[in-house]
Design a protein around this motif. Structure first.
Motif, mmCIF file in Angstrom:
data_model
loop_
_atom_site.group_PDB
_atom_site.id
_atom_site.type_symbol
_atom_site.label_atom_id
_atom_site.label_comp_id
_atom_site.label_asym_id
_atom_site.label_seq_id
_atom_site.Cartn_x
_atom_site.Cartn_y
_atom_site.Cartn_z
ATOM 1 N N LEU A 310 34.537 -87.870 76.250
ATOM 2 C CA LEU A 310 35.270 -88.986 76.831
ATOM 3 C C LEU A 310 36.475 -88.465 77.602
ATOM 4 O O LEU A 310 37.345 -87.793 77.036
ATOM 5 N N TYR A 311 36.535 -88.772 78.902
ATOM 6 C CA TYR A 311 37.619 -88.310 79.774
ATOM 7 C C TYR A 311 38.556 -89.458 80.126
ATOM 8 O O TYR A 311 38.140 -90.619 80.207
ATOM 9 N N ASP A 312 39.827 -89.095 80.401
ATOM 10 C CA ASP A 312 40.813 -90.124 80.736
ATOM 11 C C ASP A 312 41.043 -90.287 82.236
ATOM 12 O O ASP A 312 41.971 -90.985 82.651
ATOM 13 N N GLY A 313 40.241 -89.622 83.064
ATOM 14 C CA GLY A 313 40.356 -89.841 84.502
ATOM 15 C C GLY A 313 41.140 -88.781 85.236
ATOM 16 O O GLY A 313 41.220 -88.803 86.468
ATOM 17 N N LEU A 338 31.738 -89.477 79.903
ATOM 18 C CA LEU A 338 32.158 -90.844 80.215
ATOM 19 C C LEU A 338 33.585 -90.802 80.747
ATOM 20 O O LEU A 338 34.450 -90.132 80.179
ATOM 21 N N LEU A 339 33.819 -91.531 81.829
ATOM 22 C CA LEU A 339 35.124 -91.556 82.479
ATOM 23 C C LEU A 339 35.761 -92.925 82.280
ATOM 24 O O LEU A 339 35.158 -93.953 82.611
ATOM 25 N N PHE A 340 36.978 -92.943 81.719
ATOM 26 C CA PHE A 340 37.694 -94.209 81.576
ATOM 27 C C PHE A 340 38.377 -94.571 82.901
ATOM 28 O O PHE A 340 38.621 -93.699 83.745
ATOM 29 N N TYR A 361 30.852 -100.639 76.975
ATOM 30 C CA TYR A 361 31.383 -99.736 78.001
ATOM 31 C C TYR A 361 30.871 -98.316 77.777
ATOM 32 O O TYR A 361 30.443 -97.632 78.715
ATOM 33 N N LEU A 362 30.911 -97.868 76.528
ATOM 34 C CA LEU A 362 30.446 -96.519 76.219
ATOM 35 C C LEU A 362 28.963 -96.362 76.543
ATOM 36 O O LEU A 362 28.528 -95.326 77.049
ATOM 37 N N LYS A 363 28.204 -97.389 76.262
ATOM 38 C CA LYS A 363 26.761 -97.333 76.489
ATOM 39 C C LYS A 363 26.417 -97.350 77.974
ATOM 40 O O LYS A 363 25.535 -96.613 78.438
ATOM 41 N N GLU A 364 27.123 -98.168 78.729
ATOM 42 C CA GLU A 364 26.775 -98.377 80.135
ATOM 43 C C GLU A 364 27.341 -97.302 81.056
ATOM 44 O O GLU A 364 26.760 -97.010 82.111
ATOM 45 N N ASP A 368 24.683 -88.176 82.181
ATOM 46 C CA ASP A 368 24.459 -86.782 81.774
ATOM 47 C C ASP A 368 25.418 -85.867 82.535
ATOM 48 O O ASP A 368 25.807 -86.125 83.679
ATOM 49 N N PHE A 369 25.800 -84.795 81.886
ATOM 50 C CA PHE A 369 26.867 -83.938 82.404
ATOM 51 C C PHE A 369 26.497 -83.256 83.714
ATOM 52 O O PHE A 369 27.320 -83.153 84.627
ATOM 53 N N ILE A 370 25.271 -82.773 83.842
ATOM 54 C CA ILE A 370 24.891 -82.042 85.048
ATOM 55 C C ILE A 370 25.006 -82.935 86.281
ATOM 56 O O ILE A 370 25.558 -82.537 87.313
ATOM 57 N N SER A 371 24.505 -84.160 86.163
ATOM 58 C CA SER A 371 24.616 -85.087 87.294
ATOM 59 C C SER A 371 26.076 -85.406 87.586
ATOM 60 O O SER A 371 26.499 -85.473 88.748
ATOM 61 N N PHE A 372 26.863 -85.606 86.537
ATOM 62 C CA PHE A 372 28.287 -85.906 86.688
ATOM 63 C C PHE A 372 29.010 -84.753 87.397
ATOM 64 O O PHE A 372 29.780 -84.962 88.343
ATOM 65 N N LYS A 373 28.741 -83.538 86.961
ATOM 66 C CA LYS A 373 29.387 -82.375 87.564
ATOM 67 C C LYS A 373 28.962 -82.211 89.023
ATOM 68 O O LYS A 373 29.799 -81.918 89.904
#
Length: 661
Positions: A310-313, A338-340, A361-364, A368-373
């Protein structure tokens, strides 16, 4: 001084459900009549840690460790035998009765145990000051309530307060009899050159840090002052029991929920964990502001293979954490992020939203990390081809760390779409990086092995060696002796009370009369007058205890009894042998098709005794021959007579072996 009574120990063992105890530390899954999980003692990736609810034992085939729930706590949590029993007594609500013991039976507490004791005292002291002092209530308790923490939450995490005075805690601890040495070694106190003892955490709210089993290891402390020269947070220094890189804050409170949800949420700070837990999201832990380590990742992996970070942005903070996430991928875990929203962190977001909104919110929002990165770094590269090439290489490097080939393939295809690249180009890059990664890993392994060979001291084997390890290390041990001795002990532990049938007069084939008696009695009657001893000291100890019980007409102890032994070597050996390693069905492979289990056991027991005797007689013959060669015998005629006598014994045993049906 007193010790736990034997009656209480029996009640504790009767109450224990080993799958429940170990399930608090290891994620277990049903596997036939047993349960299986990843070893908590090694870094294996294929489960070989077995728990048998029926026998109430565990066996870790990757490390060789095994035993009861008590043994597990002693190995995993470094409890002493009494501490493990007390922990289990609390868990299963068994009232402890104690017997008085002599001073000779009292053992001095180790430094490690002394540090645990002083840390437990400090936790209770800080909690007491928070709730029962005016200063604690007005400052510490008020602060926690302003953060939105309920009294239930504050007590659940054992939050506390250290009085605003430089030596108040230290003076109190000394007056209660706690040694200055361990106050300093634990980091609770600081000793000046002048000899003055100061409190490390004075005037701060306290966050105790627990082990997986709930033992207090150290503390985090936050100042409530606005003084910029004062560090906002202080942590306990490294000690014999506190290693920041091997601990996750909140794991003690969250472990059950992590197993239940099969997912771990990873945040940064203490208050993030506390606020999310209070909001109903209880499968959460914190790295406590440190860079994520392999040891912390392996703690998580014992409970689940799924991690969501969980990241804070904060973009800079997110990029800085990518190295830690690569470590998670390399350990074979599934990573999502997940990005807040901007300006929010897990703590603030949890306090503003009810549980159902938070869960949605957590679910939606997790991905996945690779796509996020890939999306995050590609956005930064914009139209710069060199920057884009570096980003692609960076992302493929992360994919190359993933052990599972199928997962690597799926991630690579996804990234090819995001980066608008041909898959074959990325596959070529992946192959090169994967080879380099494996080569580097092998090189590090060889370097570490050489380093260990250089620094490994020549010391005696530790007392915690298993019976199997001891067998291989013992100078007096050879594989043949060990195998025959093990077979005898295996029968005594597992089948001492089972009835076997054998010929009344094995030397007279015409005599068809059979004798029926327990296998254990047969072994003891056959061996106790021969004077043979076991080469393996653990086997000899077990045999002596069984023989003593038989002579005293007491119940013969079984494998279950020896598995409960305070001696970890005996407990471990007993657990090893409480498995069907001598499967009686193996006679099928030898083309002996007998369906009656008692016949199998009869044949095996008789053969085991005869082979044991044959082995010992062979050694007697070899010893006399060696003495003759070395000319250490004054009477060689006597030696030859003994060899002849032993040879006749051997021939008789071999003849009997051929007659066993």
């Amino acid at each position: 001084m007193s010790r736990i009574s034997q009656d209480t120990i029996n009640k504790i063992f009767d109450a224990i459900r080993i799958e429940e105890v170990i399930g608090e530390f290891v994620q277990l899954k049903k596997s036939g009549s047993s349960m299986k999980g990843l070893s908590p003692f090694t870094t294996e990736k294929t489960p070989s840690f077995i728990v048998s609810p029926a026998k109430q034992i565990f066996k870790d085939f990757s490390s060789g460790k095994g035993g009861t729930a008590v043994t597990f706590l002693m190995e995993h949590e470094h409890f002493t035998y009494p501490e493990a029993l007390r922990w289990l007594a609390r868990k299963y609500n068994v009232e402890i009765e104690e017997d008085e013991v002599t001073d000779e039976q009292r053992e001095a507490a180790s430094e490690r145990e002394s540090l645990y004791v002083v840390s437990e005292y400090a936790q209770k002291y800080f909690e007491d000051r928070l709730w029962n002092s005016e200063e604690g209530k007005n400052i510490g308790l008020s602060y926690f309530k302003e953060r939105g923490f309920t009294e239930e939450t504050i007590k659940n995490f054992h939050l506390g307060y250290s009085p605003d005075g430089r030596g108040i805690f230290s003076d109190e601890a000394i007056s209660k009899g706690y040694a200055e040495e361990f106050l300093v070694k634990s980091g609770l106190s600081i000793k000046r050159d002048s000899g003055e003892l100061l409190d490390r955490f004075w005037g701060r709210v306290i966050f105790p840090i627990h082990s997986l089993s709930g033992r207090t290891l150290g503390f985090g402390a936050r100042t409530l002052r606005n003084d910029k020269k004062t560090a906002k947070y202080l942590n306990s220094p490294e000690s014999e029991i506190y290693h920041k890189s091997k601990i996750l804050y909140g794991l003690y409170q969250s472990k059950g929920e992590i197993v239940k949800k099969d997912k771990c949420l990873l945040v940064e700070g203490y208050t993030d964990v506390i606020s999310l837990t209070q909001a109903g999201i209880k499968n959460v832990v914190a790295s406590s502001g440190t860079a994520l380590t392999v040891e912390q990742i392996r703690l998580i992996r014992r409970l689940t293979n799924n991690v969501t970070i969980l990241y804070d942005g904060d973009a800079a903070g997110i990029k800085a954490s990518f190295r830690g996430i690569d470590l998670i991928l390399e350990e074979g875990l599934n990573v999502r992020v997940l990005l807040f929203p901007d300006g929010e962190d897990p703590d603030s977001f949890a306090r503003k939203h009810p549980q159902h909104e938070l869960e949605d919110y957590l679910k939606e929002e997790e991905t996945d990390f690779i796509s996020f990165k890939a999306k995050m770094l590609m956005a930064d590269s914009k139209n710069d081809p060199i920057a884009k090439a570096n980003v692609i290489r960076d992302i493929v490097e992360s994919i190359a760390l993933i052990p599972d080939e199928i997962s690597r393939d799926i991630y690579l295809r996804t990234c090819a779409q995001i980066m608008e690249m041909e898959e074959k180009v990325l596959y070529a890059e992946l192959a090169q990086l994967r080879k380099k990664h494996l080569d580097d890993k092998a090189k590090r392994s060889r370097t570490e092995q050489r380093r260990m060979e250089v620094v490994r001291p020549e010391v005696a084997p530790p007392e915690s060696l298993t019976a199997t390890e001891e067998a291989f290390l013992s100078d007096a041990q050879d594989s043949l002796h060990y195998k025959q001795e093990e077979a005898i002990i295996w029968i005594l532990l597992n089948h001492a009370e089972d009835i076997i049938r054998y010929d009344e007069d094995p030397e007279d084939p015409k005599n068809k009369e059979k004798i029926e008696e327990p296998a254990g009695i047969f072994i003891l009657e056959e061996l106790m007058d021969d004077g043979f001893t076991f080469e393996n000291a653990i086997f000899q100890t077990v045999y002596d205890q069984v023989l003593e019980a038989y002579k005293n007409e007491d119940p013969i102890p079984t494998g279950k009894d020896f598995a409960r032994s305070e001696d970890q070597r005996i407990s471990s050996m007993s657990t090893d042998l409480m498995t069907e390693r001598y499967a009686l069905s193996d006679w099928r492979r030898k083309e002996v098709f007998i369906t009656d289990r008692s016949v199998h056991l009869s044949k095996f027991t008789i053969e085991a005794v005869l082979r044991f005797k044959a082995c010992k007689v062979e050694k007697l013959i070899a010893d006399v021959k060696d003495q003759l060669k070395e000319h250490t015998l004054e009477d060689s005629r006597d030696a030859l007579d003994r060899i002849q006598k032993y040879t006749k014994m051997r021939n008789k045993i071999n003849l009997q072996l051929n007659r066993v049906i």
